[in-house]
Design a protein around this motif. Structure first.
Motif, mmCIF file in Angstrom:
data_model
loop_
_atom_site.group_PDB
_atom_site.id
_atom_site.type_symbol
_atom_site.label_atom_id
_atom_site.label_comp_id
_atom_site.label_asym_id
_atom_site.label_seq_id
_atom_site.Cartn_x
_atom_site.Cartn_y
_atom_site.Cartn_z
ATOM 1 N N ALA A 53 0.824 -1.208 0.000
ATOM 2 C CA ALA A 53 0.000 0.000 0.000
ATOM 3 C C ALA A 53 0.858 1.256 0.000
ATOM 4 O O ALA A 53 0.452 2.290 -0.528
ATOM 5 N N GLU A 54 2.048 1.197 0.605
ATOM 6 C CA GLU A 54 2.930 2.365 0.655
ATOM 7 C C GLU A 54 3.911 2.373 -0.500
ATOM 8 O O GLU A 54 4.295 3.444 -0.985
ATOM 9 N N ALA A 55 4.352 1.218 -0.950
ATOM 10 C CA ALA A 55 5.330 1.160 -2.032
ATOM 11 C C ALA A 55 4.690 1.357 -3.399
ATOM 12 O O ALA A 55 5.328 1.846 -4.321
ATOM 13 N N GLY A 56 3.431 0.989 -3.553
ATOM 14 C CA GLY A 56 2.764 1.069 -4.847
ATOM 15 C C GLY A 56 2.447 -0.323 -5.364
ATOM 16 O O GLY A 56 3.127 -1.295 -5.032
ATOM 17 N N PRO A 57 1.423 -0.449 -6.192
ATOM 18 C CA PRO A 57 0.977 -1.773 -6.640
ATOM 19 C C PRO A 57 2.005 -2.519 -7.477
ATOM 20 O O PRO A 57 2.021 -3.752 -7.486
ATOM 21 N N SER A 58 2.857 -1.806 -8.221
ATOM 22 C CA SER A 58 3.816 -2.485 -9.099
ATOM 23 C C SER A 58 5.253 -2.339 -8.619
ATOM 24 O O SER A 58 6.180 -2.648 -9.366
ATOM 25 N N GLU A 59 5.430 -1.887 -7.395
ATOM 26 C CA GLU A 59 6.778 -1.653 -6.877
ATOM 27 C C GLU A 59 6.940 -2.316 -5.517
ATOM 28 O O GLU A 59 6.028 -2.303 -4.698
ATOM 29 N N ARG A 60 8.089 -2.916 -5.303
ATOM 30 C CA ARG A 60 8.448 -3.453 -4.001
ATOM 31 C C ARG A 60 9.672 -2.695 -3.506
ATOM 32 O O ARG A 60 10.640 -2.505 -4.258
ATOM 33 N N VAL A 61 9.642 -2.286 -2.242
ATOM 34 C CA VAL A 61 10.716 -1.444 -1.700
ATOM 35 C C VAL A 61 11.281 -2.091 -0.452
ATOM 36 O O VAL A 61 10.531 -2.513 0.438
ATOM 37 N N PHE A 62 12.607 -2.143 -0.393
ATOM 38 C CA PHE A 62 13.330 -2.661 0.768
ATOM 39 C C PHE A 62 14.279 -1.576 1.278
ATOM 40 O O PHE A 62 14.965 -0.913 0.487
ATOM 41 N N GLU A 63 14.305 -1.407 2.587
ATOM 42 C CA GLU A 63 15.224 -0.468 3.219
ATOM 43 C C GLU A 63 16.168 -1.241 4.150
ATOM 44 O O GLU A 63 15.779 -2.260 4.733
ATOM 45 N N ALA A 64 17.385 -0.739 4.271
ATOM 46 C CA ALA A 64 18.355 -1.353 5.180
ATOM 47 C C ALA A 64 19.286 -0.268 5.695
ATOM 48 O O ALA A 64 19.494 0.765 5.037
ATOM 49 N N ARG A 65 19.859 -0.539 6.874
ATOM 50 C CA ARG A 65 20.816 0.402 7.451
ATOM 51 C C ARG A 65 21.928 -0.386 8.114
ATOM 52 O O ARG A 65 21.716 -1.502 8.620
ATOM 53 N N TRP A 66 23.122 0.192 8.103
ATOM 54 C CA TRP A 66 24.261 -0.461 8.727
ATOM 55 C C TRP A 66 25.303 0.598 9.087
ATOM 56 O O TRP A 66 25.169 1.781 8.739
ATOM 57 N N GLN A 67 26.348 0.168 9.767
ATOM 58 C CA GLN A 67 27.428 1.046 10.198
ATOM 59 C C GLN A 67 28.696 0.718 9.407
ATOM 60 O O GLN A 67 28.989 -0.446 9.141
ATOM 61 N N VAL A 68 29.454 1.753 9.052
ATOM 62 C CA VAL A 68 30.745 1.586 8.396
ATOM 63 C C VAL A 68 31.758 2.497 9.076
ATOM 64 O O VAL A 68 31.394 3.458 9.767
ATOM 65 N N GLY A 69 33.028 2.187 8.862
ATOM 66 C CA GLY A 69 34.075 3.040 9.419
ATOM 67 C C GLY A 69 33.944 3.203 10.913
ATOM 68 O O GLY A 69 33.695 2.244 11.650
ATOM 69 N N ASP A 70 34.087 4.432 11.370
ATOM 70 C CA ASP A 70 33.995 4.752 12.797
ATOM 71 C C ASP A 70 32.567 5.154 13.160
ATOM 72 O O ASP A 70 32.291 6.307 13.522
ATOM 73 N N GLY A 71 31.649 4.217 13.037
ATOM 74 C CA GLY A 71 30.268 4.474 13.431
ATOM 75 C C GLY A 71 29.492 5.343 12.473
ATOM 76 O O GLY A 71 28.523 6.003 12.874
ATOM 77 N N VAL A 72 29.868 5.354 11.200
ATOM 78 C CA VAL A 72 29.136 6.130 10.192
ATOM 79 C C VAL A 72 27.923 5.328 9.744
ATOM 80 O O VAL A 72 28.053 4.162 9.327
ATOM 81 N N THR A 73 26.744 5.927 9.819
ATOM 82 C CA THR A 73 25.513 5.238 9.443
ATOM 83 C C THR A 73 25.266 5.361 7.938
ATOM 84 O O THR A 73 25.408 6.441 7.355
ATOM 85 N N VAL A 74 24.895 4.243 7.342
ATOM 86 C CA VAL A 74 24.506 4.207 5.929
ATOM 87 C C VAL A 74 23.046 3.785 5.865
ATOM 88 O O VAL A 74 22.641 2.808 6.488
ATOM 89 N N ARG A 75 22.265 4.536 5.120
ATOM 90 C CA ARG A 75 20.873 4.168 4.848
ATOM 91 C C ARG A 75 20.762 3.838 3.361
ATOM 92 O O ARG A 75 21.294 4.570 2.528
ATOM 93 N N ALA A 76 20.058 2.772 3.043
ATOM 94 C CA ALA A 76 19.960 2.338 1.652
ATOM 95 C C ALA A 76 18.537 1.913 1.326
ATOM 96 O O ALA A 76 17.823 1.372 2.174
ATOM 97 N N ARG A 77 18.158 2.157 0.094
ATOM 98 C CA ARG A 77 16.803 1.839 -0.375
ATOM 99 C C ARG A 77 16.894 1.163 -1.735
ATOM 100 O O ARG A 77 17.518 1.702 -2.660
ATOM 101 N N LEU A 78 16.292 -0.015 -1.860
ATOM 102 C CA LEU A 78 16.255 -0.736 -3.128
ATOM 103 C C LEU A 78 14.800 -0.890 -3.557
ATOM 104 O O LEU A 78 13.965 -1.360 -2.785
ATOM 105 N N SER A 79 14.505 -0.474 -4.786
ATOM 106 C CA SER A 79 13.151 -0.606 -5.328
ATOM 107 C C SER A 79 13.161 -1.580 -6.492
ATOM 108 O O SER A 79 14.078 -1.577 -7.322
#
Length: 372
Positions: A53-79
């Motif tokens: 309902a939020e991504a759309g009828p023909s789209e699937r969305v995945f989000e992920a987050r992780w840490q790199v380096g000295d505690g640097v946060t990375v946010r990522a989105r794959l559609s």
């Protein structure tokens, strides 16, 4: 060198981008399993699949987050969206770090997709090219020209063309990407020309303004070319395909990746969605979000209160004016006077009327004949 007539915004230094196609099959199932494995192994902090309902009828969305380096946060989105020809699913991956991107950090593509050789996600979205293996160029020169022209459009990948000076063995058939830092391995598409294709290859590349030395390589400028690109700087005269590291070519790819580059086609919308439609919040971010909402509601309430007070003040003044008008006798305002004639208020007109009556009452009264 081709020049784009459309000016596009530059890719931010904090952003990492990739695009590809998954062969027909349940790509979302592959992503769920891969992300769960990454979470279990603590390669990522968490992931989330948005409801349809939020991504759309023909789209699937995945989000992920992780840490790199000295505690640097990375946010990522794959559609994921269906391919234009109905075959497979196209995917766009956008990641953004809290600091400028470091290519020594893990590849976001490698954290979303499984890395086994038999997985089906690693195809170029616009051409039938591999993102992890060598792509032999067609034998026909015109097909080579058409392939390379179409492959570099959009600006999603770094395209490298390598010419083999002689027929190589198994060691020489391994892609150059294995020598690159993790953050570049899934952004490079390697094309390979056999010895007899040297002349036809350079004919096919003539319009792009670059040439491949015999037994060498070149990093193609792409369309549009990044600012600061010079063909000589990204041409390598000799690449030894004996299994050793091609240091000069690796250096050229790194330098090319560091150039300011326009956002690829379709990346601006994907980046906006990552920044403005993010759902995977940690506890602190959720608290900050709620505080922001409280502040927003407080500002809205204050604005409504001020508007109410101003309205009430205006109503009181209107009421006072109406009362004064009624006390003056309720006379309607006079019609527009001729030019030069003073226009007075109803109260002034009433005052002048009383003065006329007063003047009449002060005149001498002539006695009647009977009174005489």
């Amino acid at each position: 060198m081709p020049i784009s007539s459309t000016v596009r915004p530059q890719t931010p230094a904090t952003v990492w981008l990739a695009r590809g196609r998954h062969a027909p099959g349940a790509a979302e199932d592959v992503l769920r399993r891969s992300l769960q494995q990454r979470k279990d192994s603590q390669d990522i902090d968490d992931f989330l699949e948005l409801p349809e309902a939020e991504a759309g009828p023909s789209e699937r969305v995945f989000e992920a987050r992780w840490q790199v380096g000295d505690g640097v946060t990375v946010r990522a989105r794959l559609s994921l969206t269906p391919g234009p020809d109905g075959e497979g699913q196209e995917w766009i991956l956008v990641a953004e770090a809290e600091q400028p991107w470091n290519d020594d950090w893990p590849s976001p593509t490698g954290l979303f997709w499984p890395q086994e050789p038999d997985t089906a996600w690693d195809r170029d979205a616009d051409a039938d090219l591999s993102l992890r293996e060598i792509n032999p160029l067609p034998q026909d020169d015109k097909e080579t020209k058409r392939l390379l022209r179409n492959a570099v459009r959009g600006g999603w990948h770094i395209h490298v063309v390598v010419h083999e000076a002689m027929t190589t063995d198994e060691q020489g058939r391994r892609p150059v990407a294995r020598w690159l830092p993790p953050g570049l391995r899934h952004r490079v598409v390697e094309h390979r020309a056999v010895p007899q294709q040297s002349r036809g290859l350079n004919w096919a590349l003539r319009d792009s303004g670059v040439q491949v030395p015999r037994g060498g390589a070149v990093v193609l400028p792409g369309t549009p070319a990044p600012e600061g690109y010079d063909a000589e700087d990204f041409s390598v005269r000799a690449v030894f395909l004996d299994g050793s590291e091609p240091a000069d070519l690796v250096d050229a790819v790194k330098r090319f990746a560091a150039l300011p580059r326009p956002l690829p086609d379709g990346a601006e919308d994907a980046l906006t969605a990552l920044r403005e439609d993010w759902h995977l919040l940690n506890l602190q971010e959720e608290l900050d979000r709620q505080r922001g909402l409280v502040a927003m509601y407080a500002d809205a309430l204050e604005a409504m209160t001020k508007s109410r007070d101003l309205y009430r003040e205006a109503a009181e003044r209107a009421h006072e004016a109406l009362t004064a008008y009624q006390e003056s006798g309720g006379t309607a305002p006079a019609r527009q006077q001729p030019s030069g004639a003073p226009v007075g208020s109803p109260l002034q007109q009433l005052t002048r009327t009383f003065e006329r009556f007063k003047g009449k009452s002060q005149r001498p009264v002539t006695p009647s004949r009977d009174e005489r």
